[in-house]
Scaffold this motif. Structure first.
Motif, short mmCIF file in Angstrom:
data_model
loop_
_atom_site.label_atom_id
_atom_site.label_comp_id
_atom_site.label_asym_id
_atom_site.label_seq_id
_atom_site.Cartn_x
_atom_site.Cartn_y
_atom_site.Cartn_z
N ARG A 1 30.83 44.19 30.54
CA ARG A 1 30.69 42.77 30.86
C ARG A 1 29.32 42.28 30.45
O ARG A 1 28.32 42.98 30.64
CB ARG A 1 30.91 42.55 32.37
N ARG B 1 33.10 47.53 36.16
CA ARG B 1 34.51 47.19 36.05
C ARG B 1 35.15 46.80 37.39
O ARG B 1 36.05 45.98 37.44
CB ARG B 1 35.23 48.43 35.50
N HIS B 2 34.65 47.40 38.47
CA HIS B 2 35.28 47.14 39.76
C HIS B 2 34.46 46.21 40.65
O HIS B 2 34.77 46.01 41.81
CB HIS B 2 35.56 48.48 40.48
N MET C 1 37.72 39.89 36.68
CA MET C 1 37.96 41.12 35.94
C MET C 1 38.51 40.87 34.53
O MET C 1 38.14 41.55 33.58
CB MET C 1 38.94 42.00 36.73
N ARG D 1 32.79 39.52 27.51
CA ARG D 1 32.70 40.96 27.20
C ARG D 1 31.67 41.22 26.12
O ARG D 1 31.44 40.37 25.26
CB ARG D 1 34.06 41.50 26.72
#
Ligand code: MG
Length: 212
Positions: free
Chosen positions: A62, A68-69, A75, A80
């Motif tokens: 990101r 990621r979590h 999400m 990106r």
């Protein structure tokens, strides 16, 4: 390296065993996931390739640096960036059955022959060009223990993918139907599960591939 001149997999010319290829997930002109791998077998039925622990990879991060979590509300929408990394801890044999929207990954602890299970990655059927096989990940996965018991992974992320506009509800339903299809193959113990790959060992002369 372009998807525009890629062709469906499963027809000749095939790659010779020992050939290094790139296995990419996502549009290669955008941040995407990719691993250089060594071809084990390539024919009408499937592409089979080896991912050695220690292999350098392309991965997606990101732009805001969050993991990621973290910030799961974004999400599937956060900006990106392309990152590089290393595939660690496990050697993996991947089997992409021709024309199927899934591939099957046999996991072995790095350098060891102890088979730990199958990860079934739901994804686009593969297409390829001279040196790359291309697919796109479908979020939902199925894990299969060596005793053949199985469970779905990341069903919660598929829900988020619909909420955040990555998939329509109809697309998510089709992905879920593919998981049903995979589980039917597992219950029938069809290919590639019945093909003996859990005892595969790589040619020790194969180098760990590098990124092209
Ligand atoms: Mg997946």
């Amino acid at each position: 390296m372009s998807l525009s001149d890629a062709r469906p997999s499963g027809t000749p010319p095939f790659w010779e065993p020992g050939t290094q290829v790139m296995w990419r997930y996502g549009d290669p002109s955008l941040p995407h996931w990719a691993t250089p791998m060594t071809v084990v077998r390539d024919d009408e039925d499937a592409l089979v390739a080896w991912l050695a622990a220690g292999t350098p990879t392309l991965k997606v991060g990101r732009a805001d640096g969050l993991g990621r979590h973290e910030d799961r509300d974004r999400m599937f929408t956060a900006e990106r960036v392309q990152l590089t990394g290393t595939w660690d801890d496990y050697d993996v044999l991947r089997v992409a059955p021709t024309g199927r929207p899934w591939s099957v990954w046999a996991f072995f602890p790095a350098g060891e022959a102890t088979f730990e299970g199958w990860y079934v990655n739901l994804e686009d059927p593969h297409v390829r060009d001279a040196d790359t096989t291309y697919s796109k990940d479908h979020v939902l996965d199925v894990w299969v223990e060596p005793d053949r018991t199985h469970s779905r992974k990341d069903e919660d992320e598929l829900v988020l993918a619909v909420e955040q506009g990555r998939y329509s509800p109809a697309e998510a339903a089709r992905i879920t139907a593919v998981a049903d299809e995979v589980e039917a193959v597992i219950r029938a113990w069809g290919p590639p599960f019945c093909d003996g790959w859990e005892t595969f060992r790589p040619d020790p002369s194969w180098p760990v591939p590098q990124l092209p």
